[in-house]
Design a protein around this motif. Structure first.
Motif, short mmCIF file in Angstrom:
data_model
loop_
_atom_site.label_atom_id
_atom_site.label_comp_id
_atom_site.label_asym_id
_atom_site.label_seq_id
_atom_site.Cartn_x
_atom_site.Cartn_y
_atom_site.Cartn_z
N LEU A 10 0.82 -1.21 0.00
CA LEU A 10 0.00 0.00 0.00
C LEU A 10 0.86 1.26 0.00
O LEU A 10 0.52 2.25 -0.68
CB LEU A 10 -0.92 -0.02 1.22
CG LEU A 10 -1.87 1.18 1.38
CD1 LEU A 10 -2.79 1.29 0.19
CD2 LEU A 10 -2.66 1.07 2.68
N SER A 11 1.96 1.24 0.73
CA SER A 11 2.81 2.43 0.77
C SER A 11 3.38 2.75 -0.61
O SER A 11 3.47 3.92 -1.00
CB SER A 11 3.96 2.20 1.76
OG SER A 11 4.71 1.05 1.40
N VAL A 12 3.74 1.72 -1.37
CA VAL A 12 4.26 1.95 -2.72
C VAL A 12 3.17 2.49 -3.63
O VAL A 12 3.39 3.42 -4.42
CB VAL A 12 4.85 0.65 -3.29
CG1 VAL A 12 5.27 0.82 -4.74
CG2 VAL A 12 6.03 0.19 -2.44
N ARG A 13 1.95 1.93 -3.52
CA ARG A 13 0.85 2.39 -4.36
C ARG A 13 0.43 3.81 -4.05
O ARG A 13 -0.12 4.51 -4.90
CB ARG A 13 -0.34 1.45 -4.21
CG ARG A 13 -0.15 0.10 -4.90
CD ARG A 13 -1.35 -0.79 -4.71
NE ARG A 13 -1.43 -1.28 -3.34
CZ ARG A 13 -2.47 -1.96 -2.86
NH1 ARG A 13 -3.51 -2.18 -3.63
NH2 ARG A 13 -2.46 -2.39 -1.62
N VAL A 14 0.68 4.27 -2.83
CA VAL A 14 0.34 5.64 -2.47
C VAL A 14 1.45 6.61 -2.83
O VAL A 14 1.22 7.69 -3.38
CB VAL A 14 0.01 5.72 -0.97
CG1 VAL A 14 -0.15 7.17 -0.53
CG2 VAL A 14 -1.26 4.94 -0.66
N ALA A 16 4.11 6.16 -4.98
CA ALA A 16 4.57 6.21 -6.37
C ALA A 16 3.83 7.27 -7.19
O ALA A 16 4.48 8.07 -7.89
CB ALA A 16 4.42 4.83 -7.01
N PRO A 17 2.48 7.36 -7.16
CA PRO A 17 1.82 8.43 -7.92
C PRO A 17 2.19 9.83 -7.42
O PRO A 17 2.27 10.77 -8.21
CB PRO A 17 0.33 8.14 -7.71
CG PRO A 17 0.25 6.72 -7.33
CD PRO A 17 1.49 6.44 -6.56
N ILE A 18 2.42 9.96 -6.11
CA ILE A 18 2.80 11.28 -5.58
C ILE A 18 4.16 11.69 -6.11
O ILE A 18 4.38 12.85 -6.48
CB ILE A 18 2.78 11.24 -4.03
CG1 ILE A 18 1.36 10.99 -3.52
CG2 ILE A 18 3.33 12.54 -3.45
CD1 ILE A 18 1.26 10.86 -2.02
N VAL A 24 6.48 15.70 -12.37
CA VAL A 24 5.82 16.45 -13.44
C VAL A 24 5.76 17.93 -13.11
O VAL A 24 6.03 18.80 -13.96
CB VAL A 24 4.41 15.88 -13.70
CG1 VAL A 24 3.63 16.78 -14.65
CG2 VAL A 24 4.51 14.47 -14.27
N LEU A 25 5.43 18.26 -11.87
CA LEU A 25 5.37 19.67 -11.46
C LEU A 25 6.74 20.32 -11.53
O LEU A 25 6.86 21.49 -11.95
CB LEU A 25 4.81 19.77 -10.04
CG LEU A 25 3.31 19.50 -9.87
CD1 LEU A 25 2.93 19.54 -8.40
CD2 LEU A 25 2.49 20.51 -10.66
N LEU A 26 7.78 19.60 -11.12
CA LEU A 26 9.13 20.16 -11.20
C LEU A 26 9.54 20.42 -12.65
O LEU A 26 10.13 21.47 -12.96
CB LEU A 26 10.12 19.21 -10.51
CG LEU A 26 10.05 19.13 -8.99
CD1 LEU A 26 11.01 18.08 -8.46
CD2 LEU A 26 10.35 20.49 -8.36
N GLY A 27 9.25 19.46 -13.54
CA GLY A 27 9.56 19.67 -14.95
C GLY A 27 8.77 20.81 -15.55
O GLY A 27 9.31 21.63 -16.33
#
Length: 317
Positions: A10-14, A16-18, A24-27
């Motif tokens: 669950l920690s990875v699934r939460v 990873a998208p963040i 994306v925001l940094l780019g």
């Protein structure tokens, strides 16, 4: 693929998208502040989120969002009422599969933008043509996913149910639809997300009162900051729908298996002489001797080197 295969933690699934969103925001921020693209064409993230905050606080964007959700939901429901029975028919009748499969595949070659003017001519303007366009866009994915769900059912399970006397109605109700439910819900989940796109595309072509019409107005006025803010709302809406349908799919999955819990039971004779402890893998917390015979474990007594398999020993008292 085994239905019991465990996914990522669950920690990875939460997280990873963040992490992907932050990258994306940094780019985006680096390109916007780099000066290679004018600000009126690519606004900065802080300008977009400031505009989004104003739109949300003023309430101007809530009504178009609700309209888009309503149109997408109605389109998904309309497609489901036709796609699911048709998928059952195609998966059970060879003649139906041979007759309809080519046309279902060919329907995906027709662009939704080309269908929109025809729907306006046939139905007129308003919510109805947008809902019809949504249902057309999600129809094929629902049919295909449900058909695959039915065809992935083990034939031995079907044959065993028929030997036990299950007719076609009972077979469909208690065996086939429950086993095909994960694939069916996957098709509905993907279709609902795609239905939002159908609602936006329909309003861009046919007009309306949702987010598609808002995007058209912002595009005509070259309001790129407003366009980005509306696109962020669409992304958040699609993610929320995806997560909601994923949660429903997980809760209704018949193959969902809870992790076994080890229960420690202490056995004693009538003289209260402790025998030892039993490690039982199971979810029941009732007496060990009342559990089903398939619950396995072991009994380790206090005498060194003595180990007995459960359920061979029977407790006294």
């Amino acid at each position: 693929m085994s239905p019991h295969r465990r996914g990522a933690p669950l920690s990875v699934r939460v997280l990873a998208p963040i992490v992907v969103a932050l990258l994306v925001l940094l780019g985006w921020s680096a390109i916007a502040h780099g000066g290679t693209i004018p600000r009126n064409l690519l606004p900065t993230p802080d300008a977009v989120f400031s505009r989004l905050s104003v739109e949300l606080s003023s309430g101007r964007i809530w009504q178009p969002t609700l309209v888009t959700i309503q149109q997408a939901l109605l389109g998904c429901l309309l497609a489901s009422t036709v796609a699911l029975p048709l998928a059952y028919l195609i998966s059970h009748a060879r003649l139906a599969h041979a007759a309809m499969a080519p046309y279902l595949a060919a329907s995906q070659a027709i662009p939704s933008v080309a269908m929109a003017p025809l729907l306006v001519i046939w139905v007129g303007y308003g919510t109805v043509p947008v809902v019809l366009l949504c249902s057309i866009m999600v129809f094929f994915p629902m049919v295909l996913s449900t058909v695959l769900g039915f065809r992935s059912i083990d034939r031995e399970v079907i044959d065993a149910a028929r030997v036990d006397g299950a007719d076609a109605r009972r077979l469909a109700r208690f065996i086939e639809w429950p086993l095909a439910l994960p694939a069916t819900l996957t098709g509905i989940r993907n279709g609902f997300t795609l239905s939002v796109t159908g609602a936006v595309v329909g309003e861009l072509v046919m007009g309306g009162r949702g987010l598609g019409q808002l995007l058209a107005m912002q595009s005509q006025s070259s309001d790129t900051t407003g366009l980005f803010a509306t696109l962020i709302v669409l992304v958040v809406l699609a993610v929320a729908i995806f997560l909601s349908m994923t949660a429903i799919e997980w809760l209704t999955n018949p193959f969902r298996v809870r992790a076994p819990r080890t229960t420690r039971v202490r056995l004693e004779l009538q003289e209260a002489t402790p025998l030892g402890e039993i490690n039982v893998n199971g979810d029941s917390t009732g007496p060990a001797w009342r559990r089903p015979a398939d619950r396995t474990g072991s009994v380790r007594t206090q005498q060194p080197g003595l180990l007995t398999r459960w359920p061979e020993p029977q407790p006294v008292g």
